[in-house]
Design a protein around this motif. Structure first.
Motif, PDB file in Angstrom:
ATOM      1  N   GLU A   1       0.824  -1.206   0.000  1.00 25.66           N
ATOM      2  CA  GLU A   1       0.000   0.000   0.000  1.00 25.66           C
ATOM      3  C   GLU A   1       0.862   1.261   0.000  1.00 25.66           C
ATOM      4  OE1 GLU A   1      -2.615  -0.612   3.304  1.00 25.66           O
ATOM      5  OE2 GLU A   1      -4.104  -1.629   2.039  1.00 25.66           O
ATOM      6  N   ARG A   2       1.984   1.244   0.722  1.00 24.49           N
ATOM      7  CA  ARG A   2       2.860   2.405   0.725  1.00 24.49           C
ATOM      8  C   ARG A   2       3.520   2.586  -0.649  1.00 24.49           C
ATOM      9  NH1 ARG A   2       5.294   6.285   3.382  1.00 24.49           N
ATOM     10  NH2 ARG A   2       7.469   6.790   2.984  1.00 24.49           N
ATOM     11  N   LEU A   3       3.973   1.501  -1.268  1.00 25.22           N
ATOM     12  CA  LEU A   3       4.575   1.574  -2.602  1.00 25.22           C
ATOM     13  C   LEU A   3       3.631   2.241  -3.587  1.00 25.22           C
ATOM     14  CD1 LEU A   3       6.235  -1.933  -2.962  1.00 25.22           C
ATOM     15  CD2 LEU A   3       7.410   0.229  -3.363  1.00 25.22           C
ATOM     16  N   PHE A   4       2.405   1.763  -3.641  1.00 26.34           N
ATOM     17  CA  PHE A   4       1.468   2.286  -4.632  1.00 26.34           C
ATOM     18  C   PHE A   4       0.943   3.667  -4.250  1.00 26.34           C
ATOM     19  CE2 PHE A   4       1.747  -1.840  -6.448  1.00 26.34           C
ATOM     20  CZ  PHE A   4       1.379  -1.681  -7.775  1.00 26.34           C
ATOM     21  N   ALA A   5       0.879   3.956  -2.949  1.00 22.53           N
ATOM     22  CA  ALA A   5       0.438   5.291  -2.532  1.00 22.53           C
ATOM     23  C   ALA A   5       1.413   6.360  -2.999  1.00 22.53           C
ATOM     24  CB  ALA A   5       0.280   5.340  -1.014  1.00 22.53           C
ATOM     25  N   VAL A   6       2.710   6.121  -2.782  1.00 21.83           N
ATOM     26  CA  VAL A   6       3.712   7.129  -3.119  1.00 21.83           C
ATOM     27  C   VAL A   6       4.055   7.117  -4.604  1.00 21.83           C
ATOM     28  CG1 VAL A   6       6.076   7.914  -2.672  1.00 21.83           C
ATOM     29  CG2 VAL A   6       4.674   7.041  -0.788  1.00 21.83           C
ATOM     30  N   ASN A   7       4.217   5.934  -5.179  1.00 23.10           N
ATOM     31  CA  ASN A   7       4.731   5.825  -6.547  1.00 23.10           C
ATOM     32  C   ASN A   7       3.665   5.973  -7.624  1.00 23.10           C
ATOM     33  OD1 ASN A   7       6.951   5.154  -5.040  1.00 23.10           O
ATOM     34  ND2 ASN A   7       7.425   3.265  -6.111  1.00 23.10           N
ATOM     35  N   VAL A   8       2.400   5.714  -7.287  1.00 22.10           N
ATOM     36  CA  VAL A   8       1.337   5.748  -8.302  1.00 22.10           C
ATOM     37  C   VAL A   8       0.208   6.704  -7.912  1.00 22.10           C
ATOM     38  CG1 VAL A   8      -0.310   4.379  -9.643  1.00 22.10           C
ATOM     39  CG2 VAL A   8       1.867   3.357  -8.935  1.00 22.10           C
ATOM     40  N   ARG A   9      -0.348   6.498  -6.725  1.00 25.57           N
ATOM     41  CA  ARG A   9      -1.501   7.318  -6.330  1.00 25.57           C
ATOM     42  C   ARG A   9      -1.143   8.792  -6.260  1.00 25.57           C
ATOM     43  NH1 ARG A   9      -3.921   6.274  -0.527  1.00 25.57           N
ATOM     44  NH2 ARG A   9      -2.280   7.788   0.038  1.00 25.57           N
ATOM     45  N   ALA A  10       0.005   9.107  -5.658  1.00 30.53           N
ATOM     46  CA  ALA A  10       0.382  10.516  -5.510  1.00 30.53           C
ATOM     47  C   ALA A  10       0.573  11.213  -6.860  1.00 30.53           C
ATOM     48  CB  ALA A  10       1.635  10.644  -4.648  1.00 30.53           C
ATOM     49  N   PRO A  11       1.357  10.649  -7.799  1.00 30.32           N
ATOM     50  CA  PRO A  11       1.456  11.318  -9.105  1.00 30.32           C
ATOM     51  C   PRO A  11       0.105  11.509  -9.789  1.00 30.32           C
ATOM     52  CG  PRO A  11       3.189   9.688  -8.889  1.00 30.32           C
ATOM     53  CD  PRO A  11       2.282   9.508  -7.708  1.00 30.32           C
ATOM     54  N   LEU A  12      -0.778  10.508  -9.675  1.00 34.66           N
ATOM     55  CA  LEU A  12      -2.083  10.611 -10.319  1.00 34.66           C
ATOM     56  C   LEU A  12      -2.905  11.750  -9.734  1.00 34.66           C
ATOM     57  CD1 LEU A  12      -4.445   9.639 -12.079  1.00 34.66           C
ATOM     58  CD2 LEU A  12      -4.938   7.925 -10.304  1.00 34.66           C
ATOM     59  N   PHE A  13      -3.066  11.766  -8.415  1.00 29.55           N
ATOM     60  CA  PHE A  13      -3.978  12.738  -7.819  1.00 29.55           C
ATOM     61  C   PHE A  13      -3.341  14.115  -7.634  1.00 29.55           C
ATOM     62  CE2 PHE A  13      -6.212   8.802  -6.855  1.00 29.55           C
ATOM     63  CZ  PHE A  13      -7.492   9.154  -7.253  1.00 29.55           C
ATOM     64  N   VAL A  14      -2.031  14.178  -7.474  1.00 23.51           N
ATOM     65  CA  VAL A  14      -1.384  15.491  -7.480  1.00 23.51           C
ATOM     66  C   VAL A  14      -1.537  16.128  -8.859  1.00 23.51           C
ATOM     67  CG1 VAL A  14       0.842  16.685  -7.358  1.00 23.51           C
ATOM     68  CG2 VAL A  14       0.230  15.004  -5.603  1.00 23.51           C
ATOM     69  N   THR A  15      -1.325  15.340  -9.910  1.00 25.76           N
ATOM     70  CA  THR A  15      -1.516  15.864 -11.268  1.00 25.76           C
ATOM     71  C   THR A  15      -2.954  16.305 -11.476  1.00 25.76           C
ATOM     72  OG1 THR A  15       0.237  14.436 -12.127  1.00 25.76           O
ATOM     73  CG2 THR A  15      -1.322  15.334 -13.726  1.00 25.76           C
ATOM     74  N   GLN A  16      -3.899  15.496 -11.029  1.00 25.43           N
ATOM     75  CA  GLN A  16      -5.317  15.846 -11.168  1.00 25.43           C
ATOM     76  C   GLN A  16      -5.596  17.235 -10.587  1.00 25.43           C
ATOM     77  OE1 GLN A  16      -8.239  14.357  -8.298  1.00 25.43           O
ATOM     78  NE2 GLN A  16      -9.302  13.384 -10.018  1.00 25.43           N
ATOM     79  N   ARG A  17      -5.064  17.477  -9.386  1.00 25.17           N
ATOM     80  CA  ARG A  17      -5.313  18.758  -8.740  1.00 25.17           C
ATOM     81  C   ARG A  17      -4.527  19.894  -9.379  1.00 25.17           C
ATOM     82  NH1 ARG A  17      -7.507  19.018  -3.794  1.00 25.17           N
ATOM     83  NH2 ARG A  17      -7.684  21.198  -4.405  1.00 25.17           N
ATOM     84  N   LEU A  18      -3.406  19.565 -10.028  1.00 27.81           N
ATOM     85  CA  LEU A  18      -2.580  20.604 -10.636  1.00 27.81           C
ATOM     86  C   LEU A  18      -3.027  20.975 -12.049  1.00 27.81           C
ATOM     87  CD1 LEU A  18       1.042  19.569  -9.570  1.00 27.81           C
ATOM     88  CD2 LEU A  18      -0.289  21.513  -8.732  1.00 27.81           C
TER      89      LEU A  18
END
Length: 256
Positions: free
Chosen positions: A116-133
């Motif tokens: 869960e930590r791997l996918f949270a930092v490496n995948v989820r964060a880029p996806l949702f940070v980009t979404q908000r940006l």
């Protein structure tokens, strides 16, 4: 000295050390104002800012825990606090998703928490940070995702990590298709073995690791953070305007 990114605002995640620091420094040297993201290493982020300023550039540090559910909001709040104004939110021209959990167990010993930590930092964060940006990303901008050579090279000892990088590459070409009409390019850069704190520890623990890594590369040497930074700088410049939806291999020709 030419400043091809003069007037641009850039965000580099995980920029307190290693490849991320080299990316931030290079973009700063090329004229961009760089938001240096960090999580736990505030001192390292400060050193990155000082290095950029020492070369005549401008940079600010922002903090966000990318494993947290509120990571996108934290990133935006940090950007607005240092790049925004009282009347307008911060806008960006360049987003480089470099932060990531760099190691993992094999499939037999992987735990749910590690996954869960791997996918949270490496995948989820880029996806949702980009979404908000996306509303803040100017037309003609650049998104660069830092992948890894292990997305194409079978290494079962770090399979879950490699899976996150494969997902990041799929995200890259899907987003490139979506944002192309705005003139925004989206690419990934996949480094191989790069000399940094983690690989130095591996070399100390395993004296044969450095020779093994050199033999993997067609160029017979280890990568340096600046090698990767040069590729990213090209993609972020106007010279990279016709490249999108691609994964640029920056492994020095590993496992050809």
């Amino acid at each position: 000295m030419s400043k091809p990114l003069m007037g641009k605002n850039a965000l580099v995640t995980g920029a307190s050390k290693g490849i991320g620091r080299a990316l931030a420094v290079r973009l700063g040297q090329d004229g961009a104002v760089v938001a240096v993201h960090y999580n736990s290493d505030a001192e390292g982020a400060k050193e990155t800012v000082h290095e950029i300023e020492r070369h005549g550039g401008h940079a600010v540090a922002i903090h966000a825990d990318l494993a947290a559910d509120d990571a996108p909001e934290s990133v935006l709040a940090g950007l607005d606090s240092v790049l925004g104004s009282h009347v307008a939110p911060a806008e960006l021209d360049i987003v480089v998703h470099n932060a990531g959990v760099g190691e993992s167990s094999d499939v037999e010993s992987l735990t749910l928490a590690e996954y869960e930590r791997l996918f949270a930092v490496n995948v989820r964060a880029p996806l949702f940070v980009t979404q908000r940006l996306l509303p803040r990303l100017r037309d003609g901008g650049r998104v660069v995702n830092i992948s890894s050579g292990v997305a194409r090279i079978a290494m079962p000892a770090i399979m879950p990590y490699a899976m996150t990088k494969g997902a990041l590459e799929v995200f890259t070409f899907q987003l490139a298709q979506q944002l192309g009409s705005r003139g925004i390019t989206v690419n990934a850069v996949a480094p191989g073995v790069v000399v940094n704190d983690r690989t130095r520890d591996q070399m100390r623990a395993n004296p044969g690791f450095a020779d093994y890594a050199r033999e993997l590369s067609a160029l017979k040497r280890l990568g340096e953070p600046e090698d990767v930074a040069g590729v990213v700088a090209f993609l972020c410049s106007d010279d990279g305007r016709w490249v999108t939806g691609q994964v640029l291999d920056a492994t020095g020709g590993a496992h050809l």
